[in-house]
Design a protein around this motif. Structure first.
Motif, PDB file in Angstrom:
ATOM      1  N   SER A  24       0.672  -1.293  -0.042  1.00  0.00           N
ATOM      2  CA  SER A  24      -0.122  -0.005   0.072  1.00  0.00           C
ATOM      3  C   SER A  24       0.803   1.227   0.094  1.00  0.00           C
ATOM      4  N   PRO A  68       2.700   2.948  -4.160  1.00  0.00           N
ATOM      5  CA  PRO A  68       2.383   4.040  -4.957  1.00  0.00           C
ATOM      6  C   PRO A  68       2.451   5.469  -4.474  1.00  0.00           C
ATOM      7  N   LYS A  96      -2.760   1.945  -9.340  1.00  0.00           N
ATOM      8  CA  LYS A  96      -2.728   2.766  -8.520  1.00  0.00           C
ATOM      9  C   LYS A  96      -1.981   4.180  -8.725  1.00  0.00           C
ATOM     10  N   GLN A 113      -3.338   6.191 -11.593  1.00  0.00           N
ATOM     11  CA  GLN A 113      -4.697   6.723 -11.292  1.00  0.00           C
ATOM     12  C   GLN A 113      -4.701   7.958 -10.281  1.00  0.00           C
ATOM     13  N   HIS A 114      -3.287   8.117  -9.610  1.00  0.00           N
ATOM     14  CA  HIS A 114      -3.261   8.944  -8.481  1.00  0.00           C
ATOM     15  C   HIS A 114      -3.312  10.269  -9.241  1.00  0.00           C
TER      16      HIS A 114
END
Length: 318
Positions: free
Chosen positions: A132, A135, A166, A169-170
């Protein structure tokens, strides 16, 4: 009833463009952050409880409560809450999602350190680990260096693909970034300008023989003396920076083990973030140096991030 700041609220309040410079200021201020309390909950599955207090006389105090469960499969390995208090009255002000706060402040600290320790022309980032935090680390580094290529290595190609998605898409990620997934870690290490290790490994993953001169290594994952992300050969060649001397030299296996076996000299650990931010150490001295930033986390970062989140909440509530 004190307000609770959700993951989404904390995230919105801590864009890296604001958090990284705020951390640079925080490391020059008088903030008391005692060594964190670490309690082993289970040696069998390596789970841990961390208590991280911090305060500033003219301002706020807080404490972060963290659980680390590396064995988790369907849940994140780290869960946390942060409680913010008024330092003068002792009154509680807010409860915040500590996981998002931790992810963002950890990534921002790595990017801040990179601004001093990596080469100015660094463009290729290798992520070793795909959990987690990965990214966040990738996106934060894009704010202090002109990263154009990100390579991801992890033991699970499926998890690496999730991490890549991720990053893409950040909302704070550059639109033109190129992201690759690799299973060939030695080759990837030799091609990278910067290597961020974001694992809880107890044995070295990145080996010195695969890392070229001029590379900056960002060692984020290991936070206990029995954890290692790089080998003795790499540390023997490294100029080392830390988030804090007190924390990193007591808790980071990449330092404690190599200092003990002689592959790392104490003189090679040249500065902590406070010295870099205050300008008493200039950071990287030579483009061919292998530099290492070893962080175990400090509550200074937590309080800085919590203050920004609190200010954001107050503005929204007014």
């Amino acid at each position: 009833m004190i307000p609770y700041l959700s993951k989404e609220q904390v995230s919105a309040a801590l864009p890296y463009a604001s958090l990284i410079p705020a951390l640079r200021v925080a490391f020059t201020q008088e903030i008391s952050a005692p060594k964190r309390h670490a309690h082993s909950l289970s040696e069998e599955d390596n789970s841990t409880l961390l208590l991280m207090p911090v305060w500033q006389k003219q301002g706020h105090l807080g404490i972060k409560l963290v659980t680390v469960a590396p064995h988790n499969r369907d849940l994140p390995s780290v869960h946390a809450v942060f409680v913010l208090f008024d330092a003068q009255s002792g009154a509680p002000l807010a409860l915040m999602d500590g996981e998002e706060l931790t992810l963002r402040r950890t990534a921002a600290a790595s990017a801040l350190a990179s601004s001093f320790a990596s080469r100015n022309d660094s463009q290729h980032l290798l992520l070793v680990g795909n959990g987690s935090l990965a990214p966040h680390i990738a996106v934060a580094h894009c704010h202090t260096r002109a990263i154009s290529n990100i390579t991801i290595w992890g033991r699970s190609a499926e998890k690496s693909a999730v991490a890549a998605a991720k990053i893409r898409q950040h909302p704070e990620c550059p639109a033109d970034i190129h992201i690759h997934i690799t299973e060939d870690l030695p080759t990837a290490c030799g091609q990278a300008d910067m290597i961020s290790c974001v694992t809880t490994s107890q044995t070295p993953i990145v080996l010195g023989q695969h890392v070229r001169s001029g590379t900056h290594l960002d060692l984020v994952g290991g936070f206990k003396p029995d954890m290692r992300e790089v080998d003795d050969a790499l540390m023997r060649r490294a100029t080392v920076f830390v988030d804090t001397y007190a924390g990193a030299m007591a808790e980071a296996g990449d330092l404690t083990q190599t200092l003990e076996n002689g592959s790392l000299m104490r003189s090679a650990i040249v500065a902590e973030l406070a010295e870099l931010c205050a300008g008493t150490h200039a950071g990287r001295q030579d483009s061919q140096d292998i530099t290492v930033f070893k962080s175990v986390g400090t509550a200074i970062e937590d309080l800085c991030a919590a203050n920004l989140a609190w200010e954001s909440w107050q503005k929204a509530a007014s």
